[in-house]
Design a protein around this motif. Structure first.
Motif, PDB file in Angstrom:
ATOM      1  N   LEU A  89      32.554  57.231  82.581  1.00 19.98           N
ATOM      2  CA  LEU A  89      32.655  56.083  81.681  1.00 19.98           C
ATOM      3  C   LEU A  89      33.975  55.331  81.815  1.00 19.98           C
ATOM      4  N   VAL A  90      34.945  55.930  82.478  1.00 23.74           N
ATOM      5  CA  VAL A  90      36.243  55.285  82.678  1.00 23.74           C
ATOM      6  C   VAL A  90      36.140  54.461  83.963  1.00 23.74           C
ATOM      7  N   LEU A  91      36.005  53.145  83.816  1.00 23.32           N
ATOM      8  CA  LEU A  91      35.782  52.255  84.956  1.00 23.32           C
ATOM      9  C   LEU A  91      37.047  51.477  85.289  1.00 23.32           C
ATOM     10  N   ASP A  92      37.243  51.228  86.592  1.00 27.12           N
ATOM     11  CA  ASP A  92      38.361  50.383  87.007  1.00 27.12           C
ATOM     12  C   ASP A  92      37.858  48.951  87.171  1.00 27.12           C
ATOM     13  N   GLN A  93      38.710  48.058  87.679  1.00 24.54           N
ATOM     14  CA  GLN A  93      38.320  46.649  87.795  1.00 24.54           C
ATOM     15  C   GLN A  93      37.230  46.428  88.836  1.00 24.54           C
ATOM     16  N   ASP A  94      36.987  47.417  89.685  1.00 23.54           N
ATOM     17  CA  ASP A  94      35.891  47.326  90.664  1.00 23.54           C
ATOM     18  C   ASP A  94      34.632  48.007  90.154  1.00 23.54           C
ATOM     19  N   GLN A  95      34.599  48.367  88.888  1.00 22.29           N
ATOM     20  CA  GLN A  95      33.487  49.048  88.235  1.00 22.29           C
ATOM     21  C   GLN A  95      33.168  50.395  88.882  1.00 22.29           C
ATOM     22  N   ARG A  96      34.205  51.043  89.402  1.00 23.05           N
ATOM     23  CA  ARG A  96      34.057  52.403  89.928  1.00 23.05           C
ATOM     24  C   ARG A  96      34.504  53.355  88.836  1.00 23.05           C
ATOM     25  N   GLY A  97      33.685  54.370  88.600  1.00 22.69           N
ATOM     26  CA  GLY A  97      34.060  55.383  87.634  1.00 22.69           C
ATOM     27  C   GLY A  97      35.179  56.253  88.181  1.00 22.69           C
ATOM     28  N   LEU A  98      35.830  56.955  87.284  1.00 24.30           N
ATOM     29  CA  LEU A  98      36.899  57.858  87.684  1.00 24.30           C
ATOM     30  C   LEU A  98      36.378  58.914  88.661  1.00 24.30           C
ATOM     31  N   HIS A  99      35.122  59.329  88.480  1.00 25.68           N
ATOM     32  CA  HIS A  99      34.536  60.309  89.397  1.00 25.68           C
ATOM     33  C   HIS A  99      34.459  59.752  90.823  1.00 25.68           C
ATOM     34  N   ASP A 100      34.161  58.475  90.980  1.00 30.25           N
ATOM     35  CA  ASP A 100      34.126  57.842  92.302  1.00 30.25           C
ATOM     36  C   ASP A 100      35.535  57.699  92.878  1.00 30.25           C
ATOM     37  N   ARG A 101      36.475  57.359  92.040  1.00 33.72           N
ATOM     38  CA  ARG A 101      37.859  57.207  92.516  1.00 33.72           C
ATOM     39  C   ARG A 101      38.396  58.537  93.030  1.00 33.72           C
ATOM     40  N   ILE A 102      38.149  59.604  92.284  1.00 32.19           N
ATOM     41  CA  ILE A 102      38.636  60.927  92.700  1.00 32.19           C
ATOM     42  C   ILE A 102      37.965  61.369  93.994  1.00 32.19           C
ATOM     43  N   ALA A 103      36.665  61.104  94.131  1.00 32.86           N
ATOM     44  CA  ALA A 103      35.917  61.516  95.320  1.00 32.86           C
ATOM     45  C   ALA A 103      36.104  60.558  96.501  1.00 32.86           C
ATOM     46  N   GLY A 104      36.708  59.401  96.276  1.00 30.66           N
ATOM     47  CA  GLY A 104      36.891  58.438  97.363  1.00 30.66           C
ATOM     48  C   GLY A 104      35.590  57.780  97.782  1.00 30.66           C
ATOM     49  N   THR A 105      34.717  57.525  96.800  1.00 34.72           N
ATOM     50  CA  THR A 105      33.414  56.924  97.084  1.00 34.72           C
ATOM     51  C   THR A 105      33.212  55.666  96.256  1.00 34.72           C
ATOM     52  N   VAL A 106      32.168  54.963  96.597  1.00 33.05           N
ATOM     53  CA  VAL A 106      31.748  53.796  95.820  1.00 33.05           C
ATOM     54  C   VAL A 106      30.221  53.767  95.860  1.00 33.05           C
ATOM     55  N   LEU A 107      29.626  53.387  94.750  1.00 35.54           N
ATOM     56  CA  LEU A 107      28.178  53.256  94.663  1.00 35.54           C
ATOM     57  C   LEU A 107      27.834  51.798  94.941  1.00 35.54           C
ATOM     58  N   TRP A 131      31.790  67.878  99.937  1.00 35.66           N
ATOM     59  CA  TRP A 131      32.627  67.971  98.739  1.00 35.66           C
ATOM     60  C   TRP A 131      32.542  66.728  97.865  1.00 35.66           C
ATOM     61  N   ARG A 132      32.335  65.545  98.441  1.00 46.66           N
ATOM     62  CA  ARG A 132      32.292  64.319  97.628  1.00 46.66           C
ATOM     63  C   ARG A 132      31.133  64.333  96.628  1.00 46.66           C
ATOM     64  N   PRO A 133      29.912  64.636  97.079  1.00 46.70           N
ATOM     65  CA  PRO A 133      28.823  64.698  96.092  1.00 46.70           C
ATOM     66  C   PRO A 133      29.042  65.788  95.047  1.00 46.70           C
ATOM     67  N   LEU A 134      29.634  66.900  95.444  1.00 54.73           N
ATOM     68  CA  LEU A 134      29.893  67.984  94.501  1.00 54.73           C
ATOM     69  C   LEU A 134      30.920  67.567  93.449  1.00 54.73           C
ATOM     70  N   VAL A 135      32.007  66.956  93.874  1.00 55.43           N
ATOM     71  CA  VAL A 135      33.040  66.497  92.942  1.00 55.43           C
ATOM     72  C   VAL A 135      32.488  65.413  92.023  1.00 55.43           C
ATOM     73  N   ARG A 136      31.786  64.439  92.593  1.00 53.33           N
ATOM     74  CA  ARG A 136      31.213  63.352  91.787  1.00 53.33           C
ATOM     75  C   ARG A 136      30.298  63.907  90.703  1.00 53.33           C
ATOM     76  N   THR A 137      29.393  64.810  91.100  1.00 55.15           N
ATOM     77  CA  THR A 137      28.401  65.335  90.166  1.00 55.15           C
ATOM     78  C   THR A 137      29.051  66.203  89.090  1.00 55.15           C
ATOM     79  N   ALA A 138      29.999  67.035  89.479  1.00 52.56           N
ATOM     80  CA  ALA A 138      30.688  67.871  88.494  1.00 52.56           C
ATOM     81  C   ALA A 138      31.403  66.998  87.459  1.00 52.56           C
ATOM     82  N   LEU A 139      32.021  65.926  87.906  1.00 48.97           N
ATOM     83  CA  LEU A 139      32.718  65.037  86.976  1.00 48.97           C
ATOM     84  C   LEU A 139      31.744  64.233  86.119  1.00 48.97           C
ATOM     85  N   ILE A 140      30.569  63.925  86.651  1.00 45.74           N
ATOM     86  CA  ILE A 140      29.549  63.237  85.858  1.00 45.74           C
ATOM     87  C   ILE A 140      29.098  64.128  84.702  1.00 45.74           C
TER      88      ILE A 140
END
Length: 151
Positions: free
Chosen positions: A130-148, A114-123
């Motif tokens: 494009l919405v980045l937090d202070q750790d430079q994680r996109g909103l798609h990563d935050r929602i999926a609970g991932t980090v690149l 589900w994480r890759p699916l959620v990340r990709t759909a949001l991309i």
């Protein structure tokens, strides 16, 4: 009369570098992948999807709007399938491997389907990436609970 509390005492602690709050190093392997690498990986993955879709389904005539829309949908579907499958198996898409980054879940363990699916759909929606937090994680990563992170 007491002094007013300083405003610094009420401010949240700011990290000195992206990923510090997540327990990641500042540089090198497992450090947060910066925006440039992310963007290059995304462009590579999109062009790979365009090429694959072009081979499987030849480009429609420029005056056939219905087929052009179908072709764009096929490109997006190839993009999603490629990213989800390759991230599941190799923890990173073709573009991510080329630029030296990988997707990891924040809590460790297997990335899951589900994480890759959620990340990709949001991309595909563009704005969440494009919405980045202070750790430079996109909103798609935050929602999926991932980090690149860098390899």
């Amino acid at each position: 009369m007491q002094d007013a509390p300083s405003s610094a005492a009420h401010e949240p602690a700011r990290s000195e570098f992206p990923g510090q709050r997540l327990g990641l190093p500042e540089q090198g392997p497992r450090s947060v992948a910066r925006f440039g690498r992310r963007l290059i990986a995304l462009v590579i993955d999109w062009w790979a999807a365009v090429l694959i879709a072009g081979v499987l389904f030849p480009n429609p005539a420029p005056d056939d709007a219905g087929r052009i829309m179908l072709h764009q949908t096929i490109i997006a579907a190839v993009f999603v399938v490629h990213r989800v499958l390759v991230i599941l198996v190799l923890a990173g898409s073709l573009g991510q491997h080329i630029v030296g980054v990988r997707v990891v879940p924040l809590r460790g363990g297997w990335i899951g389907w589900w994480r890759p699916l959620v990340r990709t759909a949001l991309i595909l929606l563009v704005v969440p990436a494009l919405v980045l937090d202070q750790d430079q994680r996109g909103l798609h990563d935050r929602i999926a609970g991932t980090v690149l992170v860098r390899r």
